[in-house]
Design a protein around this motif. Structure first.
Motif, PDB file in Angstrom:
ATOM      1  N   UNK A 105       0.818  -1.206   0.000  1.00 22.56           N
ATOM      2  CA  UNK A 105       0.000   0.000   0.000  1.00 22.56           C
ATOM      3  C   UNK A 105       0.857   1.264   0.000  1.00 22.56           C
ATOM      4  N   UNK A 106       1.938   1.232   0.776  1.00 20.05           N
ATOM      5  CA  UNK A 106       2.732   2.451   0.948  1.00 20.05           C
ATOM      6  C   UNK A 106       3.637   2.739  -0.244  1.00 20.05           C
ATOM      7  N   UNK A 107       4.080   1.689  -0.947  1.00 16.04           N
ATOM      8  CA  UNK A 107       5.037   1.904  -2.031  1.00 16.04           C
ATOM      9  C   UNK A 107       4.594   1.288  -3.360  1.00 16.04           C
TER      10      UNK A 107
ATOM     11  N   UNK B  92       8.210   0.193  -6.834  1.00 16.92           N
ATOM     12  CA  UNK B  92       8.617  -1.172  -6.495  1.00 16.92           C
ATOM     13  C   UNK B  92       9.911  -1.167  -5.669  1.00 16.92           C
ATOM     14  N   UNK B  93      10.288  -2.326  -5.105  1.00 13.67           N
ATOM     15  CA  UNK B  93      11.455  -2.374  -4.214  1.00 13.67           C
ATOM     16  C   UNK B  93      12.751  -1.866  -4.841  1.00 13.67           C
ATOM     17  N   UNK B  94      12.944  -2.051  -6.143  1.00 14.25           N
ATOM     18  CA  UNK B  94      14.195  -1.634  -6.768  1.00 14.25           C
ATOM     19  C   UNK B  94      14.120  -0.233  -7.374  1.00 14.25           C
ATOM     20  N   UNK B  95      13.031   0.494  -7.069  1.00 17.40           N
ATOM     21  CA  UNK B  95      12.865   1.821  -7.656  1.00 17.40           C
ATOM     22  C   UNK B  95      13.771   2.834  -6.949  1.00 17.40           C
ATOM     23  N   UNK B  96      14.483   3.666  -7.709  1.00 20.23           N
ATOM     24  CA  UNK B  96      15.374   4.655  -7.073  1.00 20.23           C
ATOM     25  C   UNK B  96      14.647   5.606  -6.134  1.00 20.23           C
ATOM     26  N   UNK B  97      13.344   5.831  -6.374  1.00 17.67           N
ATOM     27  CA  UNK B  97      12.606   6.773  -5.533  1.00 17.67           C
ATOM     28  C   UNK B  97      12.468   6.288  -4.097  1.00 17.67           C
ATOM     29  N   UNK B  98      12.727   4.989  -3.857  1.00 17.55           N
ATOM     30  CA  UNK B  98      12.662   4.493  -2.479  1.00 17.55           C
ATOM     31  C   UNK B  98      13.629   5.264  -1.578  1.00 17.55           C
ATOM     32  N   UNK B  99      14.699   5.755  -2.156  1.00 18.55           N
ATOM     33  CA  UNK B  99      15.681   6.493  -1.360  1.00 18.55           C
ATOM     34  C   UNK B  99      15.138   7.832  -0.863  1.00 18.55           C
TER      35      UNK B  99
ATOM     36  N   UNK C  10       4.739   6.682   5.248  1.00 18.94           N
ATOM     37  CA  UNK C  10       5.651   7.794   4.986  1.00 18.94           C
ATOM     38  C   UNK C  10       4.958   8.964   4.306  1.00 18.94           C
ATOM     39  N   UNK C  11       3.725   8.777   3.861  1.00 21.75           N
ATOM     40  CA  UNK C  11       2.927   9.823   3.231  1.00 21.75           C
ATOM     41  C   UNK C  11       1.468   9.381   3.278  1.00 21.75           C
ATOM     42  N   UNK C  12       0.566  10.284   2.952  1.00 20.84           N
ATOM     43  CA  UNK C  12      -0.855   9.918   2.938  1.00 20.84           C
ATOM     44  C   UNK C  12      -1.280   9.367   1.579  1.00 20.84           C
ATOM     45  N   UNK C  13      -0.335   9.188   0.663  1.00 22.32           N
ATOM     46  CA  UNK C  13      -0.662   8.702  -0.689  1.00 22.32           C
ATOM     47  C   UNK C  13      -1.310   7.325  -0.719  1.00 22.32           C
ATOM     48  N   UNK C  14      -1.009   6.391   0.213  1.00 19.14           N
ATOM     49  CA  UNK C  14      -1.717   5.108   0.174  1.00 19.14           C
ATOM     50  C   UNK C  14      -3.236   5.261   0.268  1.00 19.14           C
ATOM     51  N   UNK C  15      -3.694   6.355   0.867  1.00 21.13           N
ATOM     52  CA  UNK C  15      -5.129   6.559   0.984  1.00 21.13           C
ATOM     53  C   UNK C  15      -5.744   6.798  -0.395  1.00 21.13           C
ATOM     54  N   UNK C  16      -4.960   7.275  -1.360  1.00 21.99           N
ATOM     55  CA  UNK C  16      -5.477   7.426  -2.718  1.00 21.99           C
ATOM     56  C   UNK C  16      -5.926   6.070  -3.274  1.00 21.99           C
TER      57      UNK C  16
ATOM     58  N   UNK D  48       7.430  12.794  -9.513  1.00 24.67           N
ATOM     59  CA  UNK D  48       6.906  11.902  -8.488  1.00 24.67           C
ATOM     60  C   UNK D  48       6.553  10.598  -9.186  1.00 24.67           C
ATOM     61  N   UNK D  49       6.902   9.458  -8.602  1.00 25.18           N
ATOM     62  CA  UNK D  49       6.663   8.184  -9.296  1.00 25.18           C
ATOM     63  C   UNK D  49       5.184   7.856  -9.481  1.00 25.18           C
ATOM     64  N   UNK D  50       4.296   8.492  -8.710  1.00 26.05           N
ATOM     65  CA  UNK D  50       2.876   8.140  -8.802  1.00 26.05           C
ATOM     66  C   UNK D  50       2.088   9.116  -9.665  1.00 26.05           C
TER      67      UNK D  50
END
Length: 366
Positions: free
Chosen positions: A148-150, A156-163, A192-198, A273-275
């Motif tokens: 939900x969060x990422x 995804x796990x290997x996405x540079x934006x995870x940093x 880490x953000x409210x974006x999962x609520x989207x 932003x990745x989303x």
């Protein structure tokens, strides 16, 4: 009291004596004295009761006159005691009414009450403004899992934006099939953000969707004047057919004017932003220098207040919507930063402290 049979003269004299004693004592008696007087005169062994028993020993010719006198004295004694009892009760009531009287015209006692924290005050104002644009509030959990969060947000796990997100884990992440949502109760991340609520809003609601998502977020940050491990965000989401970037720009411009005044100047800048795709940064003219350039705006004359963009097709799919049929835009802002700008506060740590000298400045009734 004599035990021998009494003559009519003796009875008459004794009855008159009882009447005189009652008349003299009843007016000064309190409740306790009055009860003692009643028992002494009218009780089963009282003076008047004993005298009445002597009537039987009188001559028949004397008995009617003495009996009439005895009844008269008895009624007078009973009436005097009853009258004094009523007077005492009335006096007690009057005293109570006087002592317990409330002056309804007197000012009330002041009661100290609290007030909203400045961050929540600004949040309520944002809700009111955005409610005028047709937005409703939609909330989600503060503990999420990785999907939900990422991953649902195209990270995804290997996405540079995870940093970009310093994540706080509340449990060891387990292994699960990539891309598969896990139940919220298995949450392992402080969001880490409210974006999962989207994602949750798109799965729970049917388009057209127009919601805002305020809430608390957490990141592994060193606390300083502009960073904290705990902060607040407000995000917005619109999903409908034929929604465009122009709709987003128009809405944000009107929102900025409602928040900061009709003369507020705004601009869009390219962002990432990745989303969202495309992504933009939304700026307003510096509230400190008015655009001339100062330390607050890093000499640029502009302040970035939020990031926005068109919802990425992958995010729409993860939300259960067909990107070929629906489009959407989203934006998000740090509520704490908006609060700092609103009140001219220079240190974020003041908002998270418990100094009443600072917080009481924002009481609207001051």
């Amino acid at each position: 009291m004599a035990t021998e049979p009494m003559t009519a003269a003796d009875l008459r004299s004794a009855l008159e004596r009882v009447r005189a004693e009652v008349r003299q004592g009843v007016d000064r008696a309190n409740a306790a004295d009055l009860e003692a007087l009643r028992i002494r005169v009218l009780g089963r062994s009282g003076e008047l009761t004993v005298l009445l028993r002597q009537l039987g020993s009188l001559d028949a010719s004397e008995r009617p006159a003495i009996g009439a006198l005895a009844n008269e004295v008895r009624r007078e004694v009973e009436d005097a005691i009853a009258a004094r009892t009523a007077a005492l009760q009335s006096g007690d009531l009057e005293h109570r009414l006087t002592s317990e009287r409330i002056d309804l015209t007197a000012p009330g006692q002041p009661v100290r009450v609290g007030h909203l924290h400045p961050t929540l005050t600004v949040e309520r104002e944002l809700r009111e403004i955005l409610h005028g644009f047709g937005f409703e509030v939609f909330e989600g959990p503060e503990i999420e899992d990785d999907w939900w969060n990422f991953e649902a947000l195209n990270i995804p796990p290997d996405h540079p934006a995870r940093d970009l997100w310093d994540t706080l884990y509340v449990a060891e992440p387990g292994s699960w099939e990539a891309g598969a949502p896990r139940p919220a109760e298995d949450g392992t991340i402080l969001r880490t953000h409210t974006s999962p609520v989207q994602i949750r809003a798109m799965r729970a609601l049917t388009p057209p969707i127009r919601v805002i998502m305020p809430g608390r977020c957490f990141r592994y940050e060193a606390v300083d004047a502009s960073h904290s491990f705990e902060f607040f965000q407000v995000e917005g989401l619109v999903v409908d057919r034929d929604t465009s970037l122009a709709d987003l720009k128009g809405m944000l411009e009107e929102f900025a004017r409602a928040l900061y005044g009709d003369g507020t100047r705004t601009r869009f800048r390219p962002g990432y932003y990745p989303f969202t795709e495309p992504s933009v940064a939304f700026d307003i003219v510096c509230l400190v220098c008015g655009g001339s350039g100062c330390a607050a705006c890093r000499r640029s004359g502009w302040m970035t207040i939020l990031g926005a963009g068109m919802v990425h097709p992958t995010v729409l799919r993860n939300g259960g919507l067909d990107p070929d049929e629906y489009q959407g835009y989203a934006w998000g802002m740090g509520l704490d930063r908006i609060t700092l700008l609103r009140y001219g506060i220079t240190d974020l740590r003041l908002l998270m402290g418990a100094d009443l000298r600072f917080l009481s400045q924002f009481h609207e009734g001051r």
